[in-house]
Design a protein around this motif. Structure first.
Motif, PDB file in Angstrom:
ATOM      1  N   ASP A  85      89.371  31.551 121.369  1.00 42.60           N
ATOM      2  CA  ASP A  85      88.064  31.231 121.926  1.00 42.60           C
ATOM      3  C   ASP A  85      88.174  30.275 123.121  1.00 42.60           C
ATOM      4  O   ASP A  85      88.200  29.058 122.945  1.00 42.60           O
ATOM      5  CB  ASP A  85      87.195  30.595 120.837  1.00 42.60           C
ATOM      6  CG  ASP A  85      85.726  30.635 121.186  1.00 42.60           C
ATOM      7  OD1 ASP A  85      85.404  30.455 122.379  1.00 42.60           O
ATOM      8  OD2 ASP A  85      84.902  30.847 120.287  1.00 42.60           O
ATOM      9  N   LEU A 112      84.496  27.748 123.893  1.00 42.91           N
ATOM     10  CA  LEU A 112      84.049  26.467 123.340  1.00 42.91           C
ATOM     11  C   LEU A 112      84.519  25.273 124.152  1.00 42.91           C
ATOM     12  O   LEU A 112      83.858  24.229 124.163  1.00 42.91           O
ATOM     13  CB  LEU A 112      84.518  26.339 121.881  1.00 42.91           C
ATOM     14  CG  LEU A 112      83.921  27.345 120.888  1.00 42.91           C
ATOM     15  CD1 LEU A 112      84.348  26.999 119.470  1.00 42.91           C
ATOM     16  CD2 LEU A 112      82.405  27.409 120.995  1.00 42.91           C
ATOM     17  N   THR A 113      85.656  25.399 124.845  1.00 39.04           N
ATOM     18  CA  THR A 113      86.129  24.260 125.637  1.00 39.04           C
ATOM     19  C   THR A 113      85.245  24.009 126.858  1.00 39.04           C
ATOM     20  O   THR A 113      85.297  22.920 127.442  1.00 39.04           O
ATOM     21  CB  THR A 113      87.586  24.456 126.096  1.00 39.04           C
ATOM     22  OG1 THR A 113      87.678  25.632 126.909  1.00 39.04           O
ATOM     23  CG2 THR A 113      88.520  24.576 124.906  1.00 39.04           C
ATOM     24  N   LEU A 166      91.128  26.971 120.561  1.00 39.48           N
ATOM     25  CA  LEU A 166      90.316  26.568 121.707  1.00 39.48           C
ATOM     26  C   LEU A 166      91.200  26.549 122.947  1.00 39.48           C
ATOM     27  O   LEU A 166      91.894  25.583 123.219  1.00 39.48           O
ATOM     28  CB  LEU A 166      89.683  25.194 121.468  1.00 39.48           C
ATOM     29  CG  LEU A 166      88.359  25.204 120.688  1.00 39.48           C
ATOM     30  CD1 LEU A 166      88.576  25.642 119.254  1.00 39.48           C
ATOM     31  CD2 LEU A 166      87.702  23.840 120.734  1.00 39.48           C
ATOM     32  N   TYR A 216      88.090  16.513 123.981  1.00 40.91           N
ATOM     33  CA  TYR A 216      87.299  17.195 122.958  1.00 40.91           C
ATOM     34  C   TYR A 216      86.165  16.318 122.427  1.00 40.91           C
ATOM     35  O   TYR A 216      85.409  16.767 121.554  1.00 40.91           O
ATOM     36  CB  TYR A 216      88.203  17.607 121.789  1.00 40.91           C
ATOM     37  CG  TYR A 216      89.258  18.630 122.149  1.00 40.91           C
ATOM     38  CD1 TYR A 216      88.937  19.971 122.303  1.00 40.91           C
ATOM     39  CD2 TYR A 216      90.582  18.247 122.334  1.00 40.91           C
ATOM     40  CE1 TYR A 216      89.902  20.912 122.634  1.00 40.91           C
ATOM     41  CE2 TYR A 216      91.566  19.174 122.668  1.00 40.91           C
ATOM     42  CZ  TYR A 216      91.222  20.507 122.823  1.00 40.91           C
ATOM     43  OH  TYR A 216      92.182  21.424 123.152  1.00 40.91           O
ATOM     44  N   LEU A 254      82.218  20.377 115.999  1.00 39.89           N
ATOM     45  CA  LEU A 254      83.280  21.370 115.853  1.00 39.89           C
ATOM     46  C   LEU A 254      83.927  21.281 114.478  1.00 39.89           C
ATOM     47  O   LEU A 254      84.106  22.300 113.786  1.00 39.89           O
ATOM     48  CB  LEU A 254      84.339  21.157 116.942  1.00 39.89           C
ATOM     49  CG  LEU A 254      85.523  22.124 116.939  1.00 39.89           C
ATOM     50  CD1 LEU A 254      85.088  23.479 117.479  1.00 39.89           C
ATOM     51  CD2 LEU A 254      86.669  21.572 117.778  1.00 39.89           C
ATOM     52  N   TYR A 271      92.097  24.509 113.227  1.00 37.44           N
ATOM     53  CA  TYR A 271      91.754  24.374 114.641  1.00 37.44           C
ATOM     54  C   TYR A 271      93.044  24.253 115.448  1.00 37.44           C
ATOM     55  O   TYR A 271      93.825  23.324 115.239  1.00 37.44           O
ATOM     56  CB  TYR A 271      90.884  23.133 114.866  1.00 37.44           C
ATOM     57  CG  TYR A 271      89.597  23.166 114.097  1.00 37.44           C
ATOM     58  CD1 TYR A 271      88.427  23.641 114.676  1.00 37.44           C
ATOM     59  CD2 TYR A 271      89.549  22.733 112.773  1.00 37.44           C
ATOM     60  CE1 TYR A 271      87.240  23.684 113.964  1.00 37.44           C
ATOM     61  CE2 TYR A 271      88.361  22.778 112.050  1.00 37.44           C
ATOM     62  CZ  TYR A 271      87.219  23.257 112.648  1.00 37.44           C
ATOM     63  OH  TYR A 271      86.041  23.301 111.939  1.00 37.44           O
TER      64      TYR A 271
END
Length: 391
Positions: A192, A195-196, A242, A259, A266, A275
């Protein structure tokens, strides 16, 4: 269940014979059967390499794909390919606006049958039943086209709103995950890069300029991802990587920023087990966001770069793992450093990996050779052995 300390993310550098065969296939110079035979042979070889290295997560290297998210959307019914797409159908904050082709959805999404089942069955066959628990399957994120196109993701004749679209899409993910589980898969990773973007202040500003609330959109994507794994069995390990854009060292990554902006939601609102976080550059910030990590979740630290052949200093990598453990120990739920490392538990809190795959796109990077990749993966294994006493 086997939980690894030394992980590899997913994609591996493809051999030249495979790249040449794929080019020949695209040019109509070889048959689909010849292409598949070459893929099979290459996958068997790369699985043996991973097993010989002693890694405890094994993938097929994504050798049947040209890019990391292949194999999913293009096989669904209800979409069409748009060549030379007009730029006004891309959201201004999307990081891949200039593309020769894209896809939009013109009808109700349907999954006619398994998407990755045959590929996983072959991986299972070449790895052998004794290694079934080590096998990991990767797939792209459900937000991919929505983040690219927003309201232009689908024609209004297909869906009246985002909720309807995501309802069908999450059901497809649920069905695909269930099928992979039925075949023996116990590790699935969602890759993914989206999301970052919510960590990056420049992207957040662009969203706001486009009339999009970053926090609201982030919440939508968390709900979508949770929906995809809503019915997952307890013994299926779901991970999310991520990714910040696996670009060459002389280019800027797609996203920058720590982050901190997203960590609490998250780790606490997203119902994934693992993660995979990229920490190979200073642009990712400090380990401070790990203080939000609940005791039931685990983080795989991407400390070894796949973007440069330079081999990291093992001592520096070990030190950074301990630094991360100390942050977790001082976190919202205090614990000892040993508990943060989880040396004495069957469910590890921290693991080590490269920051990304070695070829998010089939060609990968010329600066990193097959030999470089093997050295990097060997380093991951050796450091993990030193820190935790076993892989």
């Amino acid at each position: 269940m086997l939980i690894s300390r030394a992980e590899q993310i997913g994609s591996l550098k493809r051999p030249s014979v495979l790249l040449q065969k794929r080019l020949a296939f695209q040019q109509g110079k070889c048959s689909a059967e010849e292409m598949k035979a070459c893929e099979d042979e290459s996958i068997a070889a790369v699985v043996r390499m991973q097993l010989d290295l002693g890694l405890t997560t094994i993938t097929d290297g994504e050798y049947r794909r040209t890019i990391f998210y292949d194999g999913f959307f293009e096989h669904l019914e209800g979409l069409k390919v748009v060549h030379d797409p007009p730029q006004d159908i891309f959201q201004s904050f999307n990081f891949v606006r200039y593309m020769p082709t894209t896809r939009i959805f013109t009808g109700k999404l349907e999954r006619a049958g398994p998407l990755y089942g045959e590929a996983f069955d072959f991986l299972k066959k070449v790895a052998g039943p004794e290694n079934l628990e080590k096998l990991k399957h990767t797939m792209g994120s459900p937000e991919w086209y929505h983040f690219r196109h927003g309201k232009y993701t689908f024609e209004r004749t297909a869906y009246a709103n985002d909720d309807e679209y995501f309802e069908d899409l999450t059901k497809i993910y649920q069905d695909e995950i269930a099928d992979l589980y039925s075949r023996g898969c116990r590790r699935i990773q969602i890759d993914d890069p989206i999301l970052t973007c919510f960590c990056d202040e420049s992207y957040r500003q662009l969203m706001e300029q486009d009339g999009v609330d970053p926090e609201e959109l982030f919440g939508t994507y968390i709900r979508v991802l949770n929906g995809c794994i809503q019915h997952k069995p307890a013994d299926l390990i779901m991970g999310i990587h991520l990714c910040r854009g696996n670009v060459k060292p002389d280019r800027q990554p797609f996203t920058r920023g720590p982050y901190d902006r997203i960590a609490k939601r998250l780790f606490n609102d997203l119902n994934f087990d693992t993660y995979y976080l990229e920490y190979d550059t200073e642009q990712a910030g400090s380990f401070d966001p790990l203080r939000h990590l609940p005791p039931t979740k685990r983080v795989v630290l991407g400390l070894v770069s796949t973007k440069t052949p330079e081999l990291e200093d093992p001592g520096v990598v070990r030190g950074r793992i301990l630094e991360a453990a100390e942050v977790i120990a001082r976190g919202e739920i205090p614990r000892s450093v040993e508990e943060a490392l989880n040396q004495f538990s069957c469910c590890d809190r921290l693991s080590l990996s490269p920051q990304c795959g070695f070829a998010s796109h089939s060609a990968g990077f010329d600066v990193v050779t097959h030999e470089d990749m093997v050295k990097k993966l060997t380093l991951v294994r050796e450091v993990a052995q030193e820190v935790w006493g076993k892989v």
